[in-house]
Write an enzyme that holds these catalytic residues in place. Structure first.
Site, mmCIF file in Angstrom:
data_model
loop_
_atom_site.group_PDB
_atom_site.id
_atom_site.type_symbol
_atom_site.label_atom_id
_atom_site.label_comp_id
_atom_site.label_asym_id
_atom_site.label_seq_id
_atom_site.Cartn_x
_atom_site.Cartn_y
_atom_site.Cartn_z
ATOM 1 N N ASN A 106 38.732 46.960 34.918
ATOM 2 C CA ASN A 106 37.394 47.344 35.378
ATOM 3 C C ASN A 106 36.322 46.868 34.407
ATOM 4 O O ASN A 106 36.574 46.729 33.215
ATOM 5 C CB ASN A 106 37.318 48.868 35.551
ATOM 6 C CG ASN A 106 38.328 49.357 36.571
ATOM 7 O OD1 ASN A 106 38.774 48.583 37.411
ATOM 8 N ND2 ASN A 106 38.693 50.621 36.492
ATOM 9 N N HIS A 123 38.834 41.937 32.181
ATOM 10 C CA HIS A 123 37.933 41.132 33.023
ATOM 11 C C HIS A 123 36.495 41.163 32.531
ATOM 12 O O HIS A 123 35.570 40.886 33.294
ATOM 13 C CB HIS A 123 38.004 41.615 34.479
ATOM 14 C CG HIS A 123 39.316 41.286 35.138
ATOM 15 N ND1 HIS A 123 39.862 42.015 36.160
ATOM 16 C CD2 HIS A 123 40.209 40.280 34.885
ATOM 17 C CE1 HIS A 123 41.027 41.475 36.526
ATOM 18 N NE2 HIS A 123 41.263 40.434 35.762
#
Ligand SMILES: [Zn+2]
Length: 249
Positions: A106, A123
């Site tokens: 997330n 990410h």
């Protein structure tokens, strides 16, 4: 709560207590309960928007097309999103020494907002932006997005959020620190991820292969991991199950 799930929760707590190096691996499902929509699935963002807006080359060539949607689907939600009991539960497990590190797919910073300290953002993150011309880094400030496409206060180059776009590599530091955590781990608590996104989905497999790590999974439905590597599958919402696990500590 069904008896069977109660027993599985008890087993999961026992395994966590026994583990030498437990880490958590989280995905979009843990933040859905905080009002952040997932990308995939029937109500996911990609059912409404074209993933092209997050293609690196499309973004660079047509930022006026991408930026308003990026602001709407990420920053507008995110500004008001708060951690939920699952984020707080993980932070508590870190405080009491059970969970050593968190690898998250997330970009929403909710683990850190809940108090977790050792978080690897596989990410990237929404909370900083980088200028594509001069590479200066900026902490997110609503002022930066007042006029779109967002531009660099220093050189007026295009600002890009520091999360991973399509056609973009995983941030080197996050990749290294995540793999370092995985090869140390003898237990992975997988939460809110169906294991569909490469290369992140390979991490639990790597832990299984390296240390025969115990895989505990909390998901509302079976994932790609469940029948392959999961040892204890806790079916349900992370915001309800994690507080139940914490009762045993
Ligand atoms: Zn610049």
């Amino acid at each position: 709560m069904p008896n069977n799930l109660d027993n599985l929760i008890k087993r999961a707590a026992k395994a966590l207590k026994r583990a030498n190096y437990a880490i958590a691996f989280t995905g979009a499902g843990i933040s859905v309960e905080s009002g952040i929509p997932p990308f995939r699935g029937p109500t996911g963002l990609w059912s409404k928007y074209s993933p092209t807006i997050l293609d690196l080359y499309h973004f660079r060539d047509f930022p006026e097309e991408s930026w308003p949607t990026i602001k709407e689907i990420f920053y507008d939600y995110w500004e008001t999103a708060k951690p939920n009991p699952a984020h707080y539960g993980l932070a508590e497990l870190e405080t009491n020494g059970i969970i050593k590190e968190i690898i998250t797919q997330n970009i929403d910073n909710l683990h850190q907002k809940a108090g977790s300290k050792r978080v690897h953002e596989f990410h990237g993150t929404l909370k900083t932006l980088t200028c594509m011309d001069c590479y200066h880094n900026f902490k997110y400030d609503p002022i930066l997005l007042k006029k779109l496409p967002a531009s660099c206060p220093d050189c007026h180059g295009l600002l890009k959020p520091n999360f991973v776009f399509f056609s973009e590599a995983i941030p080197e530091q996050a990749k290294i620190s995540s793999i370092e955590a995985i090869v140390k781990a003898d237990l992975i608590l997988v939460i809110g991820t169906l294991g569909e996104v490469m290369p992140a989905c390979q991490l639990p497999y790597l832990a299984k292969k390296t240390n025969n790590a115990t895989i505990i999974e909390i998901n509302i439905e079976e994932s790609n991991f469940t029948r392959k590597i999961t040892d204890i599958f806790l079916k349900g919402k992370a915001g309800e199950i994690l507080p139940e696990i914490l009762h045993y500590f």
